[in-house]
Design an enzyme around this catalytic site. Structure first.
Site, PDB file in Angstrom:
ATOM      1  N   ASP A  51       0.823  -1.207   0.000  1.00 18.93           N
ATOM      2  CA  ASP A  51       0.000   0.000   0.000  1.00 18.93           C
ATOM      3  C   ASP A  51       0.854   1.252   0.000  1.00 18.93           C
ATOM      4  OD1 ASP A  51      -2.660   1.592   1.692  1.00 18.93           O
ATOM      5  OD2 ASP A  51      -2.755   0.573  -0.240  1.00 18.93           O
ATOM      6  N   GLU A  92       0.227  11.063   5.285  1.00 17.12           N
ATOM      7  CA  GLU A  92       0.053   9.606   5.138  1.00 17.12           C
ATOM      8  C   GLU A  92       1.376   8.933   4.803  1.00 17.12           C
ATOM      9  OE1 GLU A  92      -3.750   8.257   4.052  1.00 17.12           O
ATOM     10  OE2 GLU A  92      -2.959   7.238   2.280  1.00 17.12           O
ATOM     11  N   GLU A 144     -11.236   6.147  -2.314  1.00 17.80           N
ATOM     12  CA  GLU A 144     -11.250   6.552  -0.890  1.00 17.80           C
ATOM     13  C   GLU A 144     -12.361   5.825  -0.133  1.00 17.80           C
ATOM     14  OE1 GLU A 144      -8.517   7.595  -0.697  1.00 17.80           O
ATOM     15  OE2 GLU A 144      -8.338   9.747  -0.515  1.00 17.80           O
ATOM     16  N   GLU A 214      -9.477  -2.994  -6.355  1.00 12.68           N
ATOM     17  CA  GLU A 214      -9.397  -3.002  -4.892  1.00 12.68           C
ATOM     18  C   GLU A 214      -9.494  -4.424  -4.354  1.00 12.68           C
ATOM     19  OE1 GLU A 214      -8.663  -0.768  -2.693  1.00 12.68           O
ATOM     20  OE2 GLU A 214      -8.659   1.031  -3.914  1.00 12.68           O
TER      21      GLU A 214
HETATM   22  C1  LIG Z   1      -5.165   0.307  -2.665  1.00 12.75           C
HETATM   23  C2  LIG Z   1      -5.642   1.552  -1.929  1.00 12.75           C
HETATM   24  N1  LIG Z   1      -6.851   2.055  -2.201  1.00 12.75           N
HETATM   25  C3  LIG Z   1      -7.244   3.173  -1.518  1.00 12.75           C
HETATM   26  C4  LIG Z   1      -6.455   3.799  -0.583  1.00 12.75           C
HETATM   27  C5  LIG Z   1      -6.926   5.022   0.160  1.00 12.75           C
HETATM   28  N2  LIG Z   1      -6.282   6.202  -0.327  1.00 12.75           N
HETATM   29  C6  LIG Z   1      -5.203   3.205  -0.362  1.00 12.75           C
HETATM   30  N3  LIG Z   1      -4.370   3.715   0.546  1.00 12.75           N
HETATM   31  N4  LIG Z   1      -4.789   2.084  -1.040  1.00 12.75           N
END
Ligand SMILES: Cc1ncc(CN)c(N)n1
Length: 225
Positions: A51, A92, A144, A214
């Site tokens: 991520d 973040e 999001e 996702e």
């Molecule tokens: C795969 C993914 N999708 C969404 C998000 C949220 N910004 C994230 N951090 N990573």
């Protein structure tokens, strides 16, 4: 189409029509395993490293969305909302570095997995000037919203999320981020209401692609690929 759908806002209509796909993204076995406390910590560490790579690719995507908002938006407040998202990303990235060192995950030696590379390539395709602001902001909302819904569920009643994973869940599961996602949904609905049929169907297809990516991203934490 039944009567109720006609008045309903576009995003809500799509979430009803594609409820199964939306649920597979927002109630994935990986995040459900965090919620019930059975999560395999090596899966969590795999997700964390991947991520971080995604979030780095997300930065230019939001920057491109800001540019589209500046060029195409009918409402100046969109720019401030997107700017808020960029500011949050700055924090973040440092959170990821802190969390990675807490779990002894080396971010610099993390290799992007196939599902991640494909998702980042899709993000990059949305940065093209040919992609309409309405389509891109719908994608932004969806990206999001999946995290907000997934991680809020890990904090809601009946959850047995391990203490050491609560901060991660709070990052995206908190009410403030929930409000932010609703603001994005309102922007997307406002734009979709005024859009011609071809833009609407492109936005719907893009939403479904985001949800599919996702699901593959969560699957990646299993470490098969
Ligand atoms: C795969 C993914 N999708 C969404 C998000 C949220 N910004 C994230 N951090 N990573």
């Amino acid at each position: 189409m039944e009567e109720s759908n006609k008045e309903m806002l576009m995003i809500q209509k799509w979430l009803n029509q594609h409820n199964e796909l939306y649920t597979s993204a927002t109630r994935h076995p990986f995040t459900l395993s965090i919620r019930d406390g059975s999560v395999d910590l090596s899966a969590f560490k795999r997700w964390l490293g991947q991520d971080y790579i995604f979030v780095r690719a997300f930065v230019p995507f939001i920057a491109s969305l800001l540019l589209k908002a500046w060029k195409e938006s009918d409402d100046d407040s969109d720019i401030e909302v997107i700017l808020g998202g960029i500011a949050a990303l700055n924090d973040e990235v440092s959170w990821f570095k802190r969390e990675a060192s807490k779990w002894s995950v080396s971010l610099s030696s993390t290799v992007p997995q196939k599902a991640n590379l494909e998702y980042c390539r899709f993000l990059e395709s949305l940065m093209s000037p040919e992609v309409d602001y309405t389509v891109a902001v719908t994608a932004f909302w969806a990206i999001e919203a999946v995290y907000q819904e997934s991680y809020a569920h890990c904090l809601s009643d009946g959850s047995k999320t391990p203490e050491e994973l609560k901060e991660t869940c709070q990052r995206w599961g908190n009410d403030g981020f929930g409000q932010y996602c609703h603001t994005l949904q309102n922007i997307a609905n406002r734009r979709l209401e005024k859009s011609p049929e071809d833009i609407i169907s492109k936005a719907e297809a893009t939403l479904m692609r985001v949800l599919e990516y996702e699901v593959e991203f969560w699957n990646m934490s299993r470490g098969e690929t």
